[in-house]
Design an enzyme around this catalytic site. Sequence first.
Site, short mmCIF file in Angstrom:
data_model
loop_
_atom_site.label_atom_id
_atom_site.label_comp_id
_atom_site.label_asym_id
_atom_site.label_seq_id
_atom_site.Cartn_x
_atom_site.Cartn_y
_atom_site.Cartn_z
N ASN A 10 0.87 -1.17 0.00
CA ASN A 10 0.00 0.00 0.00
C ASN A 10 0.91 1.22 0.00
O ASN A 10 1.48 1.58 1.02
CB ASN A 10 -0.87 -0.04 1.27
CG ASN A 10 -1.70 1.22 1.45
OD1 ASN A 10 -1.79 2.04 0.54
ND2 ASN A 10 -2.29 1.38 2.63
N LYS A 12 0.20 4.26 -0.36
CA LYS A 12 -0.43 5.46 0.20
C LYS A 12 -0.17 6.67 -0.72
O LYS A 12 -0.09 6.51 -1.92
CB LYS A 12 0.05 5.68 1.63
CG LYS A 12 -0.13 4.43 2.48
CD LYS A 12 0.05 4.65 3.94
CE LYS A 12 -0.16 3.33 4.68
NZ LYS A 12 -0.11 3.46 6.12
N HIS A 98 -9.55 1.48 4.71
CA HIS A 98 -8.29 1.63 5.45
C HIS A 98 -8.51 2.61 6.60
O HIS A 98 -9.30 3.55 6.47
CB HIS A 98 -7.20 2.14 4.51
CG HIS A 98 -5.84 2.10 5.14
ND1 HIS A 98 -5.42 3.05 6.03
CD2 HIS A 98 -4.83 1.20 5.04
CE1 HIS A 98 -4.20 2.74 6.45
NE2 HIS A 98 -3.81 1.62 5.86
N GLU A 100 -6.88 4.98 7.62
CA GLU A 100 -6.62 6.38 7.27
C GLU A 100 -7.81 7.00 6.53
O GLU A 100 -8.09 8.18 6.67
CB GLU A 100 -5.31 6.47 6.45
CG GLU A 100 -4.10 6.25 7.36
CD GLU A 100 -2.88 5.65 6.68
OE1 GLU A 100 -2.81 5.61 5.44
OE2 GLU A 100 -1.97 5.22 7.42
N GLU A 168 -5.46 -4.52 10.65
CA GLU A 168 -4.40 -3.53 10.87
C GLU A 168 -4.70 -2.73 12.13
O GLU A 168 -5.51 -1.78 12.08
CB GLU A 168 -4.31 -2.57 9.69
CG GLU A 168 -4.02 -3.22 8.36
CD GLU A 168 -3.46 -2.24 7.36
OE1 GLU A 168 -2.36 -2.48 6.86
OE2 GLU A 168 -4.11 -1.21 7.09
N GLY A 174 2.60 2.43 10.75
CA GLY A 174 3.63 3.46 10.59
C GLY A 174 4.35 3.84 11.88
O GLY A 174 5.06 4.85 11.93
N SER A 214 3.30 -1.96 10.46
CA SER A 214 4.74 -2.05 10.72
C SER A 214 5.33 -3.42 10.38
O SER A 214 6.22 -3.90 11.08
CB SER A 214 5.06 -1.66 12.16
OG SER A 214 4.72 -0.30 12.39
P1 PGA Z 1 2.83 0.44 7.63
O1 PGA Z 1 1.37 0.65 7.01
O2 PGA Z 1 3.36 -0.85 7.07
O3 PGA Z 1 3.61 1.63 7.20
O4 PGA Z 1 2.66 0.35 9.12
C1 PGA Z 1 0.49 -0.42 6.81
C2 PGA Z 1 -0.81 0.07 6.22
O5 PGA Z 1 -1.32 1.11 6.66
O6 PGA Z 1 -1.38 -0.57 5.34
#
Ligand code: PGA
Length: 253
Positions: A10, A12, A98, A100, A168, A174, A214
């Site tokens: 992903n 983003k 997601h 976000e 997640e 992140g 992560s």
């Molecule tokens: P990350 O993000 O691997 O940077 O923690 C995962 C995601 O939001 O899909």
Amino acid sequence: MARKKLIAGNWKMNGLTADGTALAKGIASEVKALGKVQCEFLVCPPFTLLAAVKKALRGAKVALGGQDCHFENKGAHTGDISPLMLTDLGCSYVILGHSERRADHGESNELVCKKAVAAHQAGLKTVICIGETLAQRDAGQTIDVCSRQILGSVPESATSANTVIAYEPVWAIGTGKTPTAQDVEEVHAAVRKVLAQKLGRGNASKMRILYGGSVKPSNAAEFLSLPDVDGALIGGASLKVEDFMAIAKNSGC
Ligand code: PGA
């Protein structure tokens, strides 16, 4: 039947034409070099890069996906992208719900569910995201929250062929923080139970449930060897060819 692991990137809101194309080309050549692989690969670049990435992936077994879509195929929805637009550009997947999007755009379970129905109608496979916040985890509500998100966001049209779930934990995205392997397995097993109630045991036992938050080369093997973890949704580490491919290799792909 064994579930084929899905290694999904992903990206983003990252990448301009030059670096996005280079990343896709790097992944394509590494995946080609692996030859016959045990896993399925997917990259989800920003909308602006879909066409360039599609071209850069040519000949490699790497699927292309969007990071969101609208629930209608066309019309007066300024700034939105429809499921048909994604398939038109060669996407076979779309990430929906997601955390976000849920946080930044106030997306509810109902909206995610509507989008999923439209995506399935357009022939897209959906990666439907769920996960608890830190406050919810501290309050012992993880399984409750995830169960409600599954019941509300996953449509009746979902099958093991057109839907993947991504667990997640919001606090792990992140941040470099992760739940323990035991915690992850517990949530995944609980999610599979709720899926069985909603979609039947057959679909639930074949549906892939990814872990995200992560994921790195150093922790991939631990998470992806768990019985109910069927792949990873990778943010930060999917932006580097070496890390993305190391996660795949360490996961036995
Ligand atoms: P990350 O993000 O691997 O940077 O923690 C995962 C995601 O939001 O899909």
